[in-house]
Design a protein around this motif. Structure first.
Motif, short mmCIF file in Angstrom:
data_model
loop_
_atom_site.label_atom_id
_atom_site.label_comp_id
_atom_site.label_asym_id
_atom_site.label_seq_id
_atom_site.Cartn_x
_atom_site.Cartn_y
_atom_site.Cartn_z
N SER A 42 30.19 -8.83 -13.10
CA SER A 42 29.92 -8.32 -11.77
C SER A 42 28.77 -9.12 -11.17
O SER A 42 27.94 -9.67 -11.89
CB SER A 42 29.55 -6.83 -11.80
N GLY A 43 28.73 -9.19 -9.86
CA GLY A 43 27.66 -9.94 -9.21
C GLY A 43 27.63 -11.40 -9.57
O GLY A 43 26.57 -12.01 -9.64
N GLY A 44 28.83 -11.97 -9.81
CA GLY A 44 28.90 -13.39 -10.17
C GLY A 44 28.71 -13.69 -11.64
O GLY A 44 28.74 -14.85 -12.05
N GLN A 45 28.52 -12.64 -12.45
CA GLN A 45 28.34 -12.83 -13.90
C GLN A 45 29.69 -12.90 -14.60
O GLN A 45 30.66 -12.26 -14.17
CB GLN A 45 27.51 -11.69 -14.49
N PRO A 46 29.79 -13.65 -15.70
CA PRO A 46 31.05 -13.75 -16.43
C PRO A 46 31.31 -12.50 -17.27
O PRO A 46 30.39 -11.72 -17.52
CB PRO A 46 30.83 -14.96 -17.34
N PRO A 47 32.55 -12.28 -17.73
CA PRO A 47 32.83 -11.17 -18.63
C PRO A 47 32.11 -11.37 -19.97
O PRO A 47 31.68 -12.48 -20.31
CB PRO A 47 34.35 -11.21 -18.79
N SER A 48 32.00 -10.29 -20.72
CA SER A 48 31.16 -10.30 -21.91
C SER A 48 31.68 -11.20 -23.02
O SER A 48 30.92 -11.62 -23.88
CB SER A 48 31.00 -8.87 -22.45
N ASP A 49 32.97 -11.53 -23.03
CA ASP A 49 33.51 -12.38 -24.10
C ASP A 49 33.66 -13.83 -23.68
O ASP A 49 34.28 -14.63 -24.39
CB ASP A 49 34.85 -11.82 -24.60
N ALA A 50 33.11 -14.19 -22.52
CA ALA A 50 33.23 -15.57 -22.04
C ALA A 50 32.30 -16.50 -22.81
O ALA A 50 31.22 -16.12 -23.26
CB ALA A 50 32.91 -15.64 -20.56
#
Length: 245
Positions: free
Chosen positions: A44-52
């Protein structure tokens, strides 16, 4: 009339048979509970998903090397990775197959350049299948070489590039080709490309690699690095991440 009655009777018999068949099944007979999919926290907010896997976070180039050998010679400035003309392509240290790739790029000022000389770079999935990076702002060129194209193979369905100087966002979904024990092609590569939220390649089936000269062809390979191209212009990149699928 007799044929119509016969059809109705047969339909009723088949309907009753299927209904009885369904009644023999308990609902839980078609349910399964393992394996349980792992939890991934969406970005969210331009952040990648947790497993990226973060390939470039604005600072470190530890996940990259020069395609010519040695450390990357491109420039990192203001959290951007900028092509250094003449330094050569860069490739990831890790190897990838099926993947989801996110990448943002920005074209430099047009100056006097036009066509393929304006803002040219490329994303080489598995080091050999190019998604074109190019300035698409009033920049005429061959359509299977414009931004959003699978280079020299397939033009994008639309031009979703916004304007020169603005960041462009690629989201790419890649299914790698499969090869048999004798290196024969079992299934071709398939790609979906989203540019700035717009699908520009919809499950396109690749005919092979993406050469500058000649026709595409497949050569057997496994997992391969991702590569970014030095085509002589100072294209900037940021927020590069990838997920293994």
């Amino acid at each position: 009339m007799e044929k119509t009655i016969l059809v109705i009777v047969i339909s009723l018999i088949l309907s009753n048979a299927y209904s009885q068949h369904d009644q023999q099944w308990a609902p839980e007979s078609t349910e399964w509970y393992y394996p349980v999919p792992k939890v991934v926290v969406p970005g969210s907010g331009g952040q990648p998903p947790s497993d990226a896997i973060i390939l470039f976070d604005g600072t470190s180039l530890s996940n990259w090397r020069s395609a010519n050998g040695g450390p990357v010679q491109w420039t990192v400035k203001d959290s951007e990775l900028v092509v250094k003309p003449g330094a050569g392509n860069i490739v990831t240290r890790d190897f990838f197959g099926d993947c989801q790739l996110h990448l943002e790029f920005r074209s430099p000022a047009p100056e006097q350049f036009v066509g393929q000389d304006r803002g040219n770079s490329g994303i080489f999935i598995q080091s050999r299948y190019e998604v074109q990076v190019l300035d698409g702002d009033s920049n005429s060129t061959y359509v299977n070489g414009m931004v959003g194209s699978i280079y020299k193979q397939n033009a994008p369905s639309v031009n979703a590039y916004t304007q020169n100087g603005a960041w462009q966002v690629y989201d790419i979904y890649w299914k790698a080709p499969r090869f048999g024990s004798n290196d024969e092609l079992k299934s071709p590569a398939i790609i979906t490309v989203v540019l700035n939220g717009v699908v520009v390649q919809n499950n396109y089936v690749l005919e092979g690699n993406t050469p500058y000269v000649g026709l595409p062809k497949y050569e057997a390979h496994g997992r391969m690095p991702l590569a970014l191209q030095d085509h002589g212009t100072r294209v900037s990149f940021r927020n590069i991440w990838i997920r293994n699928l």
